[in-house]
Design a protein around this motif. Sequence first.
Motif, mmCIF file in Angstrom:
data_model
loop_
_atom_site.group_PDB
_atom_site.id
_atom_site.type_symbol
_atom_site.label_atom_id
_atom_site.label_comp_id
_atom_site.label_asym_id
_atom_site.label_seq_id
_atom_site.Cartn_x
_atom_site.Cartn_y
_atom_site.Cartn_z
ATOM 1 N N THR A 90 -41.940 7.792 40.126
ATOM 2 C CA THR A 90 -43.005 6.801 39.972
ATOM 3 C C THR A 90 -42.853 5.728 41.038
ATOM 4 O OG1 THR A 90 -41.655 5.610 38.353
ATOM 5 C CG2 THR A 90 -43.266 7.157 37.476
ATOM 6 N N THR A 91 -43.951 5.095 41.376
ATOM 7 C CA THR A 91 -43.960 4.050 42.393
ATOM 8 C C THR A 91 -43.011 2.933 41.983
ATOM 9 O OG1 THR A 91 -46.251 4.590 42.868
ATOM 10 C CG2 THR A 91 -45.477 2.474 43.669
ATOM 11 N N PRO A 92 -42.201 2.403 42.842
ATOM 12 C CA PRO A 92 -42.062 2.712 44.262
ATOM 13 C C PRO A 92 -41.007 3.787 44.553
ATOM 14 C CG PRO A 92 -40.729 0.810 43.779
ATOM 15 C CD PRO A 92 -41.377 1.235 42.472
ATOM 16 N N ARG A 93 -40.369 4.301 43.531
ATOM 17 C CA ARG A 93 -39.307 5.297 43.744
ATOM 18 C C ARG A 93 -39.848 6.700 43.493
ATOM 19 N NH1 ARG A 93 -35.004 1.468 40.924
ATOM 20 N NH2 ARG A 93 -34.455 0.285 42.786
ATOM 21 N N GLN A 94 -40.624 7.148 44.450
ATOM 22 C CA GLN A 94 -41.179 8.490 44.357
ATOM 23 C C GLN A 94 -41.064 9.176 45.708
ATOM 24 O OE1 GLN A 94 -45.144 7.681 42.966
ATOM 25 N NE2 GLN A 94 -45.986 7.603 45.018
ATOM 26 N N SER A 95 -41.159 10.475 45.681
ATOM 27 C CA SER A 95 -41.072 11.263 46.902
ATOM 28 C C SER A 95 -42.120 12.364 46.833
ATOM 29 C CB SER A 95 -39.672 11.873 47.028
ATOM 30 O OG SER A 95 -39.536 12.557 48.250
ATOM 31 N N THR A 96 -42.779 12.607 47.962
ATOM 32 C CA THR A 96 -43.803 13.642 48.048
ATOM 33 C C THR A 96 -43.382 14.666 49.086
ATOM 34 O OG1 THR A 96 -45.544 12.089 47.415
ATOM 35 C CG2 THR A 96 -46.241 14.120 48.512
ATOM 36 N N ILE A 97 -43.443 15.937 48.694
ATOM 37 C CA ILE A 97 -43.130 17.035 49.607
ATOM 38 C C ILE A 97 -44.266 18.059 49.531
ATOM 39 C CG2 ILE A 97 -40.622 16.749 49.473
ATOM 40 C CD1 ILE A 97 -40.610 19.171 47.528
ATOM 41 N N MET A 98 -44.374 18.894 50.554
ATOM 42 C CA MET A 98 -45.329 19.998 50.526
ATOM 43 C C MET A 98 -44.618 21.210 49.924
ATOM 44 S SD MET A 98 -48.161 18.805 51.559
ATOM 45 C CE MET A 98 -49.140 20.288 51.751
ATOM 46 N N VAL A 99 -45.280 21.840 48.973
ATOM 47 C CA VAL A 99 -44.705 22.990 48.279
ATOM 48 C C VAL A 99 -45.663 24.170 48.401
ATOM 49 C CG1 VAL A 99 -43.920 23.906 46.050
ATOM 50 C CG2 VAL A 99 -43.479 21.511 46.644
ATOM 51 N N ARG A 100 -45.110 25.295 48.778
ATOM 52 C CA ARG A 100 -45.894 26.542 48.827
ATOM 53 C C ARG A 100 -45.668 27.290 47.514
ATOM 54 N NH1 ARG A 100 -47.564 30.093 53.387
ATOM 55 N NH2 ARG A 100 -47.900 32.160 52.502
ATOM 56 N N PHE A 101 -46.739 27.396 46.729
ATOM 57 C CA PHE A 101 -46.681 28.075 45.439
ATOM 58 C C PHE A 101 -47.247 29.484 45.566
ATOM 59 C CE2 PHE A 101 -46.935 23.612 44.084
ATOM 60 C CZ PHE A 101 -45.903 23.566 43.156
ATOM 61 N N LEU A 102 -46.630 30.413 44.865
ATOM 62 C CA LEU A 102 -47.198 31.738 44.682
ATOM 63 C C LEU A 102 -47.988 31.679 43.377
ATOM 64 C CD1 LEU A 102 -44.135 33.967 45.605
ATOM 65 C CD2 LEU A 102 -45.976 33.130 47.097
ATOM 66 N N VAL A 103 -49.250 32.018 43.435
ATOM 67 C CA VAL A 103 -50.119 31.942 42.259
ATOM 68 C C VAL A 103 -50.140 33.312 41.585
ATOM 69 C CG1 VAL A 103 -52.449 31.445 41.431
ATOM 70 C CG2 VAL A 103 -51.502 30.142 43.355
ATOM 71 N N ILE A 104 -49.752 33.318 40.302
ATOM 72 C CA ILE A 104 -49.741 34.569 39.560
ATOM 73 C C ILE A 104 -50.548 34.411 38.268
ATOM 74 C CG2 ILE A 104 -47.576 35.394 40.539
ATOM 75 C CD1 ILE A 104 -46.165 34.579 38.004
ATOM 76 N N LYS A 105 -51.140 35.507 37.856
ATOM 77 C CA LYS A 105 -52.007 35.493 36.675
ATOM 78 C C LYS A 105 -51.279 36.190 35.526
ATOM 79 C CE LYS A 105 -56.923 35.954 35.790
ATOM 80 N NZ LYS A 105 -58.200 36.390 36.348
ATOM 81 N N LEU A 106 -50.429 35.429 34.846
ATOM 82 C CA LEU A 106 -49.673 35.899 33.692
ATOM 83 C C LEU A 106 -49.621 34.780 32.674
ATOM 84 C CD1 LEU A 106 -46.492 37.565 35.273
ATOM 85 C CD2 LEU A 106 -48.383 38.724 34.144
ATOM 86 N N PRO A 107 -49.506 35.100 31.403
ATOM 87 C CA PRO A 107 -49.316 34.037 30.415
ATOM 88 C C PRO A 107 -47.926 33.431 30.564
ATOM 89 C CG PRO A 107 -49.232 36.194 29.371
ATOM 90 C CD PRO A 107 -49.582 36.433 30.801
ATOM 91 N N SER A 108 -47.819 32.128 30.347
ATOM 92 C CA SER A 108 -46.535 31.451 30.466
ATOM 93 C C SER A 108 -46.549 30.159 29.656
ATOM 94 C CB SER A 108 -46.249 31.118 31.936
ATOM 95 O OG SER A 108 -45.058 30.367 32.053
ATOM 96 N N ALA A 109 -45.381 29.760 29.212
ATOM 97 C CA ALA A 109 -45.235 28.469 28.545
ATOM 98 C C ALA A 109 -45.235 27.337 29.572
ATOM 99 C CB ALA A 109 -43.931 28.440 27.752
ATOM 100 N N TYR A 110 -45.096 27.687 30.860
ATOM 101 C CA TYR A 110 -45.028 26.690 31.927
ATOM 102 C C TYR A 110 -46.297 26.728 32.768
ATOM 103 C CZ TYR A 110 -40.223 27.239 30.486
ATOM 104 O OH TYR A 110 -39.090 27.335 29.729
ATOM 105 N N ASN A 111 -46.555 25.641 33.476
ATOM 106 C CA ASN A 111 -47.665 25.588 34.426
ATOM 107 C C ASN A 111 -47.187 25.888 35.836
ATOM 108 O OD1 ASN A 111 -49.871 24.879 32.699
ATOM 109 N ND2 ASN A 111 -48.939 22.857 32.486
ATOM 110 N N LEU A 112 -46.018 25.343 36.173
ATOM 111 C CA LEU A 112 -45.407 25.531 37.494
ATOM 112 C C LEU A 112 -43.935 25.840 37.314
ATOM 113 C CD1 LEU A 112 -46.687 22.298 39.342
ATOM 114 C CD2 LEU A 112 -47.746 24.562 39.430
ATOM 115 N N VAL A 113 -43.362 26.496 38.316
ATOM 116 C CA VAL A 113 -41.918 26.650 38.419
ATOM 117 C C VAL A 113 -41.532 26.099 39.781
ATOM 118 C CG1 VAL A 113 -39.970 28.246 38.495
ATOM 119 C CG2 VAL A 113 -41.890 28.705 36.958
#
Length: 147
Positions: A90-113
């Motif tokens: 959270t501001t001001p102690r936050q960091s932003t990076i670029m992430v390359r995600f592989l998008v898969i179409k499966l059911p999951s309890a998570y949104n991202l890994v």
Amino acid sequence: MVISFSDTDFDGVQTPHDDTMVITLTTVNFKVKSVLVDNGNSANIMYYSIFEKMKLGDDSLIPMDSPLYGFSGEPIRVKGAIELPVTAGTTPRQSTIMVRFLVIKLPSAYNLVLGRQNLNTLGAFVSAPHMKMKFPTASGVGEVRGD
């Protein structure tokens, strides 16, 4: 910059526990809950359900021909890849990076890994017992508490 964990980091954590580290991150100005922090995984995964909720559109995907292989050894079809900014903290102690995600179409309890490569890019240290991830920022040590 010193990054450490102490007994005060246990505040709000019920111990003992064997919970996985699940956090909330921001990507494309969208707060994404249920992000699995997986330092044993080399891939960053975005499940198609959150991809649709973010209204990114299939035309934004980079085509991928290679499948993923999971625990069972079965190939998992990748819909495509997408590179997005991800913000931790959270501001001001936050960091932003670029992430390359592989998008898969499966059911999951998570949104991202979020896999080990991007944890390393963040300079993140994860303490499962404390249910907390800490990382350096220009304004000091940033942190994200497990959900």
